[in-house]
Design an enzyme around this catalytic site. Structure first.
Site, short mmCIF file in Angstrom:
data_model
loop_
_atom_site.label_atom_id
_atom_site.label_comp_id
_atom_site.label_asym_id
_atom_site.label_seq_id
_atom_site.Cartn_x
_atom_site.Cartn_y
_atom_site.Cartn_z
N GLY A 174 1.06 4.34 5.13
CA GLY A 174 0.48 3.18 5.82
C GLY A 174 1.55 2.18 6.22
O GLY A 174 1.61 1.74 7.37
N GLY A 175 2.41 1.83 5.27
CA GLY A 175 3.45 0.82 5.53
C GLY A 175 4.39 1.27 6.63
O GLY A 175 4.75 0.50 7.53
N GLU B 225 5.45 -3.43 1.28
CA GLU B 225 5.83 -2.96 -0.04
C GLU B 225 5.11 -1.64 -0.24
O GLU B 225 3.89 -1.57 -0.17
CB GLU B 225 5.40 -3.99 -1.09
CG GLU B 225 5.96 -3.70 -2.45
CD GLU B 225 4.95 -3.93 -3.53
OE1 GLU B 225 4.49 -5.06 -3.71
OE2 GLU B 225 4.61 -2.93 -4.20
N CYS C 48 2.19 -0.95 -8.70
CA CYS C 48 3.38 -0.54 -7.94
C CYS C 48 4.59 -0.43 -8.85
O CYS C 48 5.56 0.23 -8.51
CB CYS C 48 3.64 -1.51 -6.80
SG CYS C 48 3.25 -3.18 -7.18
N GLY D 245 0.84 -1.21 0.00
CA GLY D 245 0.00 0.00 0.00
C GLY D 245 0.86 1.24 0.00
O GLY D 245 1.95 1.26 -0.59
N SER D 246 0.38 2.26 0.70
CA SER D 246 1.06 3.56 0.67
C SER D 246 2.30 3.56 1.57
O SER D 246 2.42 2.76 2.50
CB SER D 246 0.10 4.65 1.16
OG SER D 246 -0.22 4.42 2.52
P1 NAP Z 1 -3.09 2.53 2.47
O1 NAP Z 1 -3.63 3.81 2.97
O2 NAP Z 1 -1.67 2.29 2.64
O3 NAP Z 1 -3.95 1.39 3.17
C1 NAP Z 1 -3.69 0.01 2.99
C2 NAP Z 1 -4.15 -0.77 4.20
O4 NAP Z 1 -3.34 -0.40 5.31
C3 NAP Z 1 -5.57 -0.49 4.60
O5 NAP Z 1 -6.17 -1.69 5.02
C4 NAP Z 1 -5.42 0.47 5.76
O6 NAP Z 1 -6.37 0.30 6.77
C5 NAP Z 1 -4.12 0.07 6.38
N1 NAP Z 1 -3.48 1.21 7.01
C6 NAP Z 1 -2.99 2.29 6.37
N2 NAP Z 1 -2.46 3.15 7.25
C7 NAP Z 1 -2.61 2.60 8.48
C8 NAP Z 1 -2.28 2.99 9.80
N3 NAP Z 1 -1.66 4.14 10.03
N4 NAP Z 1 -2.61 2.19 10.79
C9 NAP Z 1 -3.25 1.02 10.56
N5 NAP Z 1 -3.61 0.59 9.35
C10 NAP Z 1 -3.30 1.37 8.32
O7 NAP Z 1 -3.35 2.36 0.94
P2 NAP Z 1 -4.68 2.39 0.07
O8 NAP Z 1 -5.87 2.69 0.89
O9 NAP Z 1 -4.66 1.12 -0.64
O10 NAP Z 1 -4.44 3.53 -0.97
C11 NAP Z 1 -4.04 4.81 -0.60
C12 NAP Z 1 -2.80 5.21 -1.35
O11 NAP Z 1 -1.79 4.21 -1.22
C13 NAP Z 1 -2.96 5.32 -2.85
O12 NAP Z 1 -3.51 6.54 -3.24
C14 NAP Z 1 -1.56 5.12 -3.32
O13 NAP Z 1 -0.86 6.34 -3.26
C15 NAP Z 1 -0.95 4.19 -2.35
N6 NAP Z 1 -0.82 2.80 -2.85
C16 NAP Z 1 0.39 2.43 -3.35
C17 NAP Z 1 0.55 1.15 -3.82
C18 NAP Z 1 1.86 0.72 -4.38
O14 NAP Z 1 1.95 -0.42 -4.82
N7 NAP Z 1 2.87 1.54 -4.40
C19 NAP Z 1 -0.49 0.23 -3.77
C20 NAP Z 1 -1.71 0.64 -3.23
C21 NAP Z 1 -1.84 1.92 -2.76
P3 NAP Z 1 -7.75 1.06 6.76
O15 NAP Z 1 -8.54 0.30 5.80
O16 NAP Z 1 -8.20 0.91 8.13
O17 NAP Z 1 -7.49 2.45 6.32
#
Ligand code: NAP
Length: 512
Positions: A237-238, A257, A293, A233-234
């Protein structure tokens, strides 16, 4: 019917008092009917604690039992294929071809781990009988928390590579469903549940948690009995989850990742001789509406003519595309905000496509080096073109780049003697270095490395794609002077699993 409840250690928990959330069709903005229940602290605790109780039993199950389980997951997924793909498309707006392709990839991944278990040598058995009798192998680490990824509702989600590699390793999985495709995730969870019921394994090795707030994921990572985490993910988040895990009383590994801009370096000679370049690059940038990604977010090219042919051809090509919506309005919102921020920058020229939200930026290498925040990922159908004067200038950019999943070097044979320093810099930065093609499209084979130095991932030594993904969930253990009957089958004198082992320095399948 899609299950709205959470699956906790083999039981669907209905909690009428739970807060609920729904998914949305990104194409129509229609709210989809199922109200998913947010997991409670008690449910999270029960899921991890019960997984920890059955861990020993699952860790020591035979590979053949694990094979039977993975085969059952494959059959259950195939049985619900049409319904699953309908929900996948409703929740993600990803087109039919992509849905089919991702489904096949998910099945292919399961089959590759079945083959890994059938062969068995991944446990890396090493036996040394001269002196004390020492026998070493890899052993599973414990219950794993897996986060579904928004951009791959199947292949990097509930029965995706993280989950299946953990099951193959002998680890229970507690899955945090991605809220953007909670229905797809629930259908897959039900398939895993049914597969478990037919496999004579403890039902507690799999739980499925819903949640739209960060609290569910945070509590999961903080649970003292959890032993590892898989995430895609982001960066935010990671990194947040990694920090949480490192600050626990018992720190645990988080294999996250995160972002990558996957730069493509193009020499002048290649620019002049490759007629298909603009077409190939444009297709790669907009593939899946840019939500990969491995999307090429930066293209560096040497063009001493000053004509900037490549950007002109790419702009023209971009105007011909109409793209599917992004997988969620939040991802699109973040993408458009990032474009707006870039537009406000003086150093950058931004051009937007006429029929879609695809966009291109243009900057000189010297300006890029002065504004290194331009090296951050813009997740979506965007790429930043960087005009370089020479291979030496490209090398300076390569040296300044943060860690990446991939880099691509498109050159001509006559350039080869001049590429040593650039390749040297890129090797320090990436997990995969391509010399032809584009980085989108990640072959699922044992030789694939899908990982890279921070911030692309939190641990560059491992991959999340291909069967080597199993090594994230294993650790070495040595048995010293252990009676043969008490040893795991992989280390017994008779070699009952017919593994390739190293015995006193020699690779052999022979018994002792
Ligand atoms: P995300 O915000 O990283 O969330 C992915 C997962 O992680 C979700 O289940 C989220 O839970 C959890 N999470 C995120 N932050 C957290 C925290 N601080 N504490 C606990 N759990 C957390 O990614 P996304 O929602 O898939 O997409 C958002 C952005 O991520 C995109 O706009 C993009 O920029 C990026 N992204 C990048 C890739 C890549 O391969 N590079 C792939 C996907 C997304 P919740 O559901 O509870 O929020």
């Amino acid at each position: 019917m899609i299950k709205s409840q959470n699956l906790i250690a083999g039981r669907w928990h209905d909690n009428p008092k739970a807060s609920t959330f729904q998914t949305v069709n990104p194409k129509t903005n229609q709210v989809l009917p199922t109200s998913f229940q947010e997991a409670t602290s008690e449910q999270i605790h029960e899921a991890v604690a019960k997984a920890a109780v059955v861990f020993d039993r699952y860790a020591t199950t035979s590979f053949s039992k694990r094979v039977k389980f993975l085969k059952a997951i494959q059959s259950e997924l195939e049985a619900i294929g049409p319904k699953l793909l309908k929900t996948y498309q409703e929740e993600s707006a990803l087109p039919e071809g992509r849905a089919q392709g991702e489904f096949q990839r998910t099945i292919g991944q399961i089959q590759s781990f079945i083959a890994l278990l059938e062969e068995g040598s991944f446990v890396q058995a090493v036996i040394h009988t001269q002196g004390p009798d020492l026998r070493k192998m890899l052993y599973p680490i414990g219950p794993i928390g897996v986060f579904g990824a928004s951009n791959f509702p199947l292949a990097f989600s509930t029965a995706g590579g993280d989950t299946i590699s953990a099951f193959a390793a002998g680890c229970p999985v507690i899955l945090k469903a991605h809220p953007y495709h909670a229905g797809t995730s629930a259908l897959v969870a039900e398939a895993i549940y049914k597969a478990l019921k037919s496999s004579d394994l403890p039902l507690e090795i799999f739980s499925h948690l819903g949640g739209v707030s960060h609290s569910v994921g945070s509590q999961l990572v903080m649970h003292p009995m959890l032993k590892g985490v898989g995430f895609t993910g982001s960066f935010a988040g990671g990194k947040a989850l990694h920090n949480l895990a490192q600050n626990r009383e018992e720190p645990i590994p988080v294999f996250a990742e995160m972002g990558s801009i996957n730069p493509i370096f193009i020499t002048e000679k290649r620019l002049q001789t490759d007629e298909n370049l603009a077409d190939t690059l444009a297709q790669s940038i907009v593939l899946g509406s840019g939500q990969f990604c491995t999307n090429p977010g930066m293209i560096l090219c040497c063009d001493s003519s000053g004509e900037n042919h490549l950007i002109k051809s790419l702009r023209k090509r971009f105007n011909e595309f109409s793209l599917a919506p992004m997988v969620h309005s939040n991802i699109e919102k973040k993408y458009l905000e990032q474009l707006k921020t870039l537009e406000e920058k003086q150093t950058l020229e931004l051009s937007k496509a006429s029929q879609s939200n695809a966009a291109l930026g243009w900057v000189t290498a010297s300006d890029l080096l002065k504004n290194q925040n331009l090296m951050e990922e813009v997740f979506g159908p965007f790429s930043l073109l960087v005009a370089c004067k020479s291979i030496e200038e490209m090398t300076s950019v390569a040296a300044a780049l943060p860690g990446q999943l991939t880099a691509t070097l498109l050159s001509h044979e006559t350039d080869h003697p001049k590429l040593g320093s650039l390749i040297g810099k890129l090797q320090n930065k990436v997990g995969r270095l391509l010399f032809e093609g584009v980085p989108t499209g990640v072959a699922v084979t044992q030789a694939m490395q899908h990982g890279g130095p921070f911030p692309a991932t939190t641990d560059s030594r491992f991959t999340s794609v291909g069967t080597d993904a199993v090594y994230r969930w294993l650790r070495p253990i040595t048995y010293q002077d252990c009676p043969n009957a008490l040893l795991p089958a992989a280390l017994q004198n008779e070699n009952p699993l017919a593994l390739n082992r190293i015995v006193n320095g020699q690779q052999t399948q022979a018994s002792l």
